[in-house]
Motif scaffolding. Structure first.
Motif, PDB file in Angstrom:
ATOM      1  N   GLU A  17       0.699  -1.107  -0.090  1.00  0.00           N
ATOM      2  CA  GLU A  17       0.075   0.062   0.388  1.00  0.00           C
ATOM      3  C   GLU A  17       0.582   1.023   0.145  1.00  0.00           C
ATOM      4  OE1 GLU A  17      -2.275  -0.239   2.953  1.00  0.00           O
ATOM      5  OE2 GLU A  17      -3.735  -1.894   2.842  1.00  0.00           O
ATOM      6  N   LEU A  18       1.711   1.731   0.906  1.00  0.00           N
ATOM      7  CA  LEU A  18       2.739   2.290   0.571  1.00  0.00           C
ATOM      8  C   LEU A  18       3.281   2.503  -0.413  1.00  0.00           C
ATOM      9  CD1 LEU A  18       3.723   4.480   2.116  1.00  0.00           C
ATOM     10  CD2 LEU A  18       5.937   2.290   3.017  1.00  0.00           C
ATOM     11  N   THR A  19       4.330   1.463  -1.625  1.00  0.00           N
ATOM     12  CA  THR A  19       4.546   1.523  -2.336  1.00  0.00           C
ATOM     13  C   THR A  19       3.661   1.880  -3.796  1.00  0.00           C
ATOM     14  OG1 THR A  19       6.080  -0.635  -1.895  1.00  0.00           O
ATOM     15  CG2 THR A  19       6.195   0.713  -4.114  1.00  0.00           C
ATOM     16  N   SER A  20       2.456   1.967  -3.397  1.00  0.00           N
ATOM     17  CA  SER A  20       1.235   2.611  -4.215  1.00  0.00           C
ATOM     18  C   SER A  20       0.984   3.843  -4.124  1.00  0.00           C
ATOM     19  CB  SER A  20      -0.122   1.320  -4.661  1.00  0.00           C
ATOM     20  OG  SER A  20      -0.512   1.152  -3.297  1.00  0.00           O
ATOM     21  N   ASP A  21       1.095   3.531  -3.122  1.00  0.00           N
ATOM     22  CA  ASP A  21       0.077   5.322  -2.319  1.00  0.00           C
ATOM     23  C   ASP A  21       1.438   6.615  -2.509  1.00  0.00           C
ATOM     24  OD1 ASP A  21      -1.921   4.067  -1.658  1.00  0.00           O
ATOM     25  OD2 ASP A  21      -1.564   4.705   0.118  1.00  0.00           O
ATOM     26  N   ASP A  22       2.610   6.074  -2.408  1.00  0.00           N
ATOM     27  CA  ASP A  22       4.295   7.036  -2.615  1.00  0.00           C
ATOM     28  C   ASP A  22       5.489   5.996  -3.004  1.00  0.00           C
ATOM     29  OD1 ASP A  22       5.713   9.115  -2.420  1.00  0.00           O
ATOM     30  OD2 ASP A  22       5.078  10.229  -0.592  1.00  0.00           O
ATOM     31  N   PRO A  23       5.597   6.124  -3.770  1.00  0.00           N
ATOM     32  CA  PRO A  23       6.572   4.919  -4.584  1.00  0.00           C
ATOM     33  C   PRO A  23       7.918   6.309  -4.388  1.00  0.00           C
ATOM     34  CG  PRO A  23       5.368   6.213  -6.501  1.00  0.00           C
ATOM     35  CD  PRO A  23       4.139   6.150  -4.854  1.00  0.00           C
ATOM     36  N   ARG A  24       7.605   6.956  -4.296  1.00  0.00           N
ATOM     37  CA  ARG A  24       9.169   7.735  -4.236  1.00  0.00           C
ATOM     38  C   ARG A  24       8.873   8.129  -2.366  1.00  0.00           C
ATOM     39  NH1 ARG A  24       9.655  14.148  -5.194  1.00  0.00           N
ATOM     40  NH2 ARG A  24      12.478  14.061  -4.793  1.00  0.00           N
ATOM     41  N   PRO A 102      10.865  22.575 -21.739  1.00  0.00           N
ATOM     42  CA  PRO A 102      10.423  21.906 -21.137  1.00  0.00           C
ATOM     43  C   PRO A 102       9.825  20.793 -21.833  1.00  0.00           C
ATOM     44  CG  PRO A 102       9.609  23.595 -19.378  1.00  0.00           C
ATOM     45  CD  PRO A 102      10.403  24.243 -21.104  1.00  0.00           C
ATOM     46  N   ALA A 103       9.833  19.684 -22.187  1.00  0.00           N
ATOM     47  CA  ALA A 103       8.487  18.357 -23.308  1.00  0.00           C
ATOM     48  C   ALA A 103       7.235  19.365 -23.212  1.00  0.00           C
ATOM     49  CB  ALA A 103       9.009  17.027 -22.585  1.00  0.00           C
ATOM     50  N   ALA A 104       6.678  18.468 -24.640  1.00  0.00           N
ATOM     51  CA  ALA A 104       5.218  19.597 -24.857  1.00  0.00           C
ATOM     52  C   ALA A 104       4.394  18.834 -24.683  1.00  0.00           C
ATOM     53  CB  ALA A 104       5.757  19.508 -26.681  1.00  0.00           C
ATOM     54  N   LYS A 105       4.262  18.401 -23.200  1.00  0.00           N
ATOM     55  CA  LYS A 105       3.668  17.455 -22.612  1.00  0.00           C
ATOM     56  C   LYS A 105       2.634  18.600 -21.826  1.00  0.00           C
ATOM     57  CE  LYS A 105       5.901  13.243 -21.944  1.00  0.00           C
ATOM     58  NZ  LYS A 105       5.580  11.776 -21.400  1.00  0.00           N
ATOM     59  N   GLY A 106       2.105  19.555 -22.044  1.00  0.00           N
ATOM     60  CA  GLY A 106       1.113  20.843 -21.178  1.00  0.00           C
ATOM     61  C   GLY A 106       2.488  20.393 -19.625  1.00  0.00           C
ATOM     62  N   GLN A 107       3.259  20.599 -20.040  1.00  0.00           N
ATOM     63  CA  GLN A 107       4.786  21.097 -18.666  1.00  0.00           C
ATOM     64  C   GLN A 107       4.865  22.616 -18.421  1.00  0.00           C
ATOM     65  OE1 GLN A 107       8.031  19.134 -18.582  1.00  0.00           O
ATOM     66  NE2 GLN A 107       7.145  17.102 -17.917  1.00  0.00           N
ATOM     67  N   PRO A 119      11.064  28.500  -8.285  1.00  0.00           N
ATOM     68  CA  PRO A 119      10.900  28.728  -6.732  1.00  0.00           C
ATOM     69  C   PRO A 119      10.261  27.085  -5.752  1.00  0.00           C
ATOM     70  CG  PRO A 119      10.635  30.671  -8.506  1.00  0.00           C
ATOM     71  CD  PRO A 119      10.917  28.965  -9.238  1.00  0.00           C
ATOM     72  N   PHE A 120       9.845  27.741  -4.431  1.00  0.00           N
ATOM     73  CA  PHE A 120       9.601  26.957  -3.246  1.00  0.00           C
ATOM     74  C   PHE A 120       8.974  26.754  -4.366  1.00  0.00           C
ATOM     75  CE2 PHE A 120       8.593  24.152  -0.004  1.00  0.00           C
ATOM     76  CZ  PHE A 120       7.442  24.955   0.443  1.00  0.00           C
ATOM     77  N   MET A 121       7.284  28.066  -4.307  1.00  0.00           N
ATOM     78  CA  MET A 121       5.950  26.948  -4.193  1.00  0.00           C
ATOM     79  C   MET A 121       5.295  26.476  -5.821  1.00  0.00           C
ATOM     80  SD  MET A 121       4.136  28.742  -1.693  1.00  0.00           S
ATOM     81  CE  MET A 121       2.429  28.356  -3.428  1.00  0.00           C
ATOM     82  N   GLN A 122       6.766  27.131  -7.172  1.00  0.00           N
ATOM     83  CA  GLN A 122       6.545  26.828  -8.114  1.00  0.00           C
ATOM     84  C   GLN A 122       6.605  25.134  -8.169  1.00  0.00           C
ATOM     85  OE1 GLN A 122       5.405  28.424 -11.451  1.00  0.00           O
ATOM     86  NE2 GLN A 122       5.723  26.274 -12.586  1.00  0.00           N
ATOM     87  N   ASP A 126       4.084  22.351  -9.449  1.00  0.00           N
ATOM     88  CA  ASP A 126       4.834  20.895 -10.659  1.00  0.00           C
ATOM     89  C   ASP A 126       4.484  19.426  -9.472  1.00  0.00           C
ATOM     90  OD1 ASP A 126       7.477  23.144 -11.367  1.00  0.00           O
ATOM     91  OD2 ASP A 126       5.561  22.867 -12.281  1.00  0.00           O
ATOM     92  N   ARG A 127       4.863  19.861  -8.092  1.00  0.00           N
ATOM     93  CA  ARG A 127       4.698  18.242  -7.194  1.00  0.00           C
ATOM     94  C   ARG A 127       3.303  18.035  -7.754  1.00  0.00           C
ATOM     95  NH1 ARG A 127       7.126  17.769  -1.837  1.00  0.00           N
ATOM     96  NH2 ARG A 127       9.884  17.852  -3.145  1.00  0.00           N
ATOM     97  N   TRP A 128       2.284  19.075  -7.152  1.00  0.00           N
ATOM     98  CA  TRP A 128       1.025  18.603  -7.716  1.00  0.00           C
ATOM     99  C   TRP A 128       0.048  18.613  -8.706  1.00  0.00           C
ATOM    100  CZ3 TRP A 128      -3.153  18.679  -3.503  1.00  0.00           C
ATOM    101  CH2 TRP A 128      -4.339  18.622  -4.046  1.00  0.00           C
ATOM    102  N   ASP A 129       0.167  19.327  -9.632  1.00  0.00           N
ATOM    103  CA  ASP A 129       0.247  18.963 -11.044  1.00  0.00           C
ATOM    104  C   ASP A 129       0.516  17.311 -11.509  1.00  0.00           C
ATOM    105  OD1 ASP A 129      -1.304  21.602 -11.655  1.00  0.00           O
ATOM    106  OD2 ASP A 129       1.193  21.866 -11.920  1.00  0.00           O
ATOM    107  N   LYS A 130       1.397  17.287 -11.019  1.00  0.00           N
ATOM    108  CA  LYS A 130       1.842  15.256 -11.970  1.00  0.00           C
ATOM    109  C   LYS A 130       1.402  14.727 -10.311  1.00  0.00           C
ATOM    110  CE  LYS A 130       6.282  13.400 -11.582  1.00  0.00           C
ATOM    111  NZ  LYS A 130       7.954  12.834 -10.877  1.00  0.00           N
ATOM    112  N   ARG A 131       1.131  14.816  -9.848  1.00  0.00           N
ATOM    113  CA  ARG A 131       0.261  13.564  -8.649  1.00  0.00           C
ATOM    114  C   ARG A 131      -1.196  13.994  -9.233  1.00  0.00           C
ATOM    115  NH1 ARG A 131       1.802  14.921  -2.475  1.00  0.00           N
ATOM    116  NH2 ARG A 131       3.469  13.861  -2.568  1.00  0.00           N
ATOM    117  N   ARG A 132      -1.692  15.004  -9.400  1.00  0.00           N
ATOM    118  CA  ARG A 132      -3.083  14.950  -9.861  1.00  0.00           C
ATOM    119  C   ARG A 132      -3.268  14.015 -11.588  1.00  0.00           C
ATOM    120  NH1 ARG A 132      -5.889  20.131 -11.034  1.00  0.00           N
ATOM    121  NH2 ARG A 132      -3.797  21.001 -11.119  1.00  0.00           N
TER     122      ARG A 132
END
Length: 135
Positions: A17-24, A102-107, A119-122, A126-132
């Motif tokens: 479960e941990l591996t599937s929830d947060d692999p990092r 950045p790659a053309a995949k909407g990044q 910057p920190f907020m950026q 990016d992390r939030w978008d990646k998880r979503r």
């Protein structure tokens, strides 16, 4: 005392479960120290050389040699305990002039500060978008 069969199954299920929830997080918990023994040997040699310089500087009343010895010792210890740098190349599309975009995949393109890091907020966005996107 070894774990019972039931406890082992529960532990394995929690691990999955941990591996599937947060692999990092799971990979950071699994990996043991990635520091190689060569790093410690180099640091040990630097420590001994620095200590020798410090002692010789004090014995011969040469403060410059003592200070250099101390700096070498300090650097060796810092090198031993520092995190090894990750050697990764640029991610994205490299244009003809050599700049990386950045790659053309909407990044989103990253804004960089004085240190060249986003910057920190950026980074958080990016992390939030990646998880979503992963879900």
């Amino acid at each position: 005392m070894p774990l019972s069969e039931y406890e082992q199954r529960v532990l394995e299920q929690m691990e999955r479960e941990l591996t599937s929830d947060d692999p990092r997080l799971a990979t950071s918990m699994k990996t043991t120290s990635q520091r190689s023994s060569v790093r410690y040997v180099i640091a040990g040699v630097g420590l001994v050389v620095g200590l020798l310089g410090l002692v010789i500087g004090a014995a011969q009343s040469l403060p410059v040699v003592g200070v250099i010895g101390f700096v070498v010792m300090f650097s060796a210890v810092a090198y031993a305990f520092a995190q090894p740098s990750k050697q990764s190349g640029p991610v994205g599309v490299v244009s003809a002039d050599g700049s990386v975009t950045p790659a053309a995949k909407g990044q989103k393109p990253r804004r960089t500060g004085k240190s060249g890091k986003a910057p920190f907020m950026q980074r958080m966005e990016d992390r939030w978008d990646k998880r979503r996107d992963e879900q």
